[in-house]
Design a protein around this motif. Structure first.
Motif, PDB file in Angstrom:
ATOM      1  N   HIS A  45       0.853  -1.184   0.000  1.00 58.68           N
ATOM      2  CA  HIS A  45       0.000   0.000   0.000  1.00 58.68           C
ATOM      3  C   HIS A  45       0.888   1.232   0.000  1.00 58.68           C
ATOM      4  O   HIS A  45       1.908   1.269   0.695  1.00 58.68           O
ATOM      5  CB  HIS A  45      -0.895   0.053   1.242  1.00 58.68           C
ATOM      6  N   GLU A 100       1.946   4.543   1.329  1.00 55.71           N
ATOM      7  CA  GLU A 100       1.811   5.341   2.538  1.00 55.71           C
ATOM      8  C   GLU A 100       3.007   6.281   2.626  1.00 55.71           C
ATOM      9  O   GLU A 100       3.937   6.193   1.817  1.00 55.71           O
ATOM     10  CB  GLU A 100       1.753   4.435   3.781  1.00 55.71           C
ATOM     11  N   GLU A 101       2.999   7.172   3.599  1.00 50.61           N
ATOM     12  CA  GLU A 101       4.084   8.152   3.717  1.00 50.61           C
ATOM     13  C   GLU A 101       5.440   7.472   3.882  1.00 50.61           C
ATOM     14  O   GLU A 101       6.434   7.896   3.290  1.00 50.61           O
ATOM     15  CB  GLU A 101       3.822   9.077   4.914  1.00 50.61           C
ATOM     16  N   ASN A 102       5.495   6.413   4.673  1.00 47.99           N
ATOM     17  CA  ASN A 102       6.765   5.724   4.926  1.00 47.99           C
ATOM     18  C   ASN A 102       7.055   4.610   3.928  1.00 47.99           C
ATOM     19  O   ASN A 102       8.122   3.994   3.987  1.00 47.99           O
ATOM     20  CB  ASN A 102       6.768   5.151   6.342  1.00 47.99           C
ATOM     21  N   THR A 103       6.108   4.332   3.055  1.00 51.90           N
ATOM     22  CA  THR A 103       6.318   3.310   2.016  1.00 51.90           C
ATOM     23  C   THR A 103       5.809   3.850   0.678  1.00 51.90           C
ATOM     24  O   THR A 103       4.789   3.418   0.169  1.00 51.90           O
ATOM     25  CB  THR A 103       5.597   1.992   2.361  1.00 51.90           C
ATOM     26  N   SER A 154      -5.635  -6.093   7.513  1.00 47.69           N
ATOM     27  CA  SER A 154      -5.267  -4.924   8.319  1.00 47.69           C
ATOM     28  C   SER A 154      -5.581  -5.130   9.789  1.00 47.69           C
ATOM     29  O   SER A 154      -4.996  -4.475  10.655  1.00 47.69           O
ATOM     30  CB  SER A 154      -5.984  -3.674   7.797  1.00 47.69           C
ATOM     31  N   ASN A 203       3.603  -3.938   9.504  1.00 44.56           N
ATOM     32  CA  ASN A 203       3.388  -3.276   8.223  1.00 44.56           C
ATOM     33  C   ASN A 203       4.114  -4.084   7.154  1.00 44.56           C
ATOM     34  O   ASN A 203       5.305  -4.349   7.273  1.00 44.56           O
ATOM     35  CB  ASN A 203       3.951  -1.845   8.278  1.00 44.56           C
ATOM     36  N   ARG A 258       5.048  -3.202   4.290  1.00 40.55           N
ATOM     37  CA  ARG A 258       5.992  -2.371   3.548  1.00 40.55           C
ATOM     38  C   ARG A 258       6.050  -2.789   2.062  1.00 40.55           C
ATOM     39  O   ARG A 258       5.048  -2.717   1.374  1.00 40.55           O
ATOM     40  CB  ARG A 258       7.369  -2.402   4.226  1.00 40.55           C
TER      41      ARG A 258
END
Length: 371
Positions: free
Chosen positions: A63, A65-68, A294, A300, A302
């Motif tokens: 997915h 996301e900000e960190n991935t 989820s 996560n 990642r």
């Protein structure tokens, strides 16, 4: 691909610069390819369907996301073949600053916890309209002083039929893997995607017996691919399989689907956005499975079960689902492994399946550590 320690040393020296790069070899090839960039030239598309008209090397998460983020390495230094790769002048490549390592790898669950999660998943499948859910876990393994270049070469020797890669990217991190699963691959005027599911240990005699659970699991993926074909008006298409595909220490059921590339001449990015994630890495029905994942997974994912590979690089597409992969941290490897859970699953068997899948990477690491 050469077994030369010189090539392994080159890879290690490149890693020491911490520059963004992707090194890979396609299934059945001994010819490595590399794409080296710099931080300023990386592209972070906000959505999977924003890849239309782009080219380079893609490293996509499960997915966004900000960190991935979804990362695209634009064509910078591109070389093919050991000799040409080792001819790259490392002095002309700038050193990049170290990025912060993610701190989310404490969610390593025990066997009893995993068995409980699987039992709950099976119960959920039996009382709802869920047909299949992929549940994964993290497997940590201690790093020593081994050369990552040698681990990469060892992994390629052991899994010649897989897409073997080493990727280093800011925000994403340092990853290595050997995945057998094609998401989308071009060959001339034809595109190919694959339905891959069901796992058992590899047999030396090649005499495989597949059970109903594994056949059903793979059929879910094939059915989903055909639904996507219908949305994009893809017909005719040609199929081959189901047949056994061996990869590393395990084997899977595989069916390939081929169709004319002109069908997706202007909306290839949209097709990939619809295709990912397939039921092979998420479940079926996809939206219900994703919601349940989820809730049940403590970590996560990642870039595990994302996809990666050359994207319109020299006109070619070679995207693979990011299975049999690990994130490489300063002190340890973090392996990601999962299994397809259906109403017929047995929790203890699913635990063993995640262990079997991890042997693809663990055996390569241990072979280098034990030298």
């Amino acid at each position: 691909m050469t077994e030369s320690k010189d090539f392994a040393s080159f890879i290690d020296k490149l890693l020491s610069k911490n520059c963004p790069f992707a090194l890979w070899a396609v299934p059945g090839s001994n010819i490595p390819e590399i794409l080296i960039s710099c931080n300023e030239e990386l592209v972070y598309p906000a959505q999977f369907n924003k890849l239309n008209g782009q080219e380079g090397f893609i490293f996509a998460p499960y997915h966004i996301e900000e960190n991935t983020p979804l990362v695209l390495l634009k064509p910078g230094i591109y070389k093919k073949g050991v000799e040409d790769i080792m001819g790259i002048g490392l002095g002309q490549i700038q050193n990049e600053e170290k990025y912060e390592e993610p701190g989310e790898h404490s969610f390593v669950i025990s066997q009893p916890e995993y068995l409980t999660d699987i039992a709950e998943t099976i119960a959920e499948i039996k009382r709802t309209k869920l047909a299949k859910v992929i549940v994964s876990r993290l497997i940590p393994f201690q790093r020593q002083q081994e050369s990552l270049g040698e681990v990469f070469l060892q992994l390629h020797r052991q899994t010649p039929k897989a897409f073997v890669y080493l990727v280093n990217l800011p925000k994403a991190g340092l990853w290595m893997g050997a995945t057998p699963e094609i998401l989308l691959k071009s060959e001339g005027k034809t595109l190919e995607t694959v339905s891959l599911a069901g796992t058992q240990s590899r047999r030396n005699d090649g005499d495989y017996m597949w059970h109903t659970k594994e056949i059903e699991e793979q059929a879910f993926v094939s059915r989903y691919l055909l639904d996507v074909f219908y949305k994009f008006n893809i017909h005719p298409y040609y199929t081959q399989g189901p047949e056994t595909l061996e990869s590393g220490k395990v084997a899977h059921l595989s069916t390939s689907f081929r169709f004319a590339a002109k069908k997706l001449a202007f909306n290839l990015g949209d097709f990939i956005a619809e295709l990912h994630p397939t039921p092979a890495v998420c479940g079926y029905p996809k939206s219900k499975a994703a919601k349940f994942i989820s809730q049940v997974e403590k970590h996560n994912r990642r870039y595990y079960t994302g996809y990666l590979g050359p994207w319109r690089l020299n006109g070619n597409v070679g995207l693979f689902v990011n299975l049999r992969c690990m994130e490489i941290l300063p002190q340890q490897y973090v392996l990601y492994s999962g299994g397809g859970i259906t109403a017929r699953s047995v929790p203890e068997d699913e635990w063993e399946e995640t262990n079997k899948k991890a042997t693809t990477l663990l055996s390569a690491i241990e072979a280098v550590q034990n030298r």
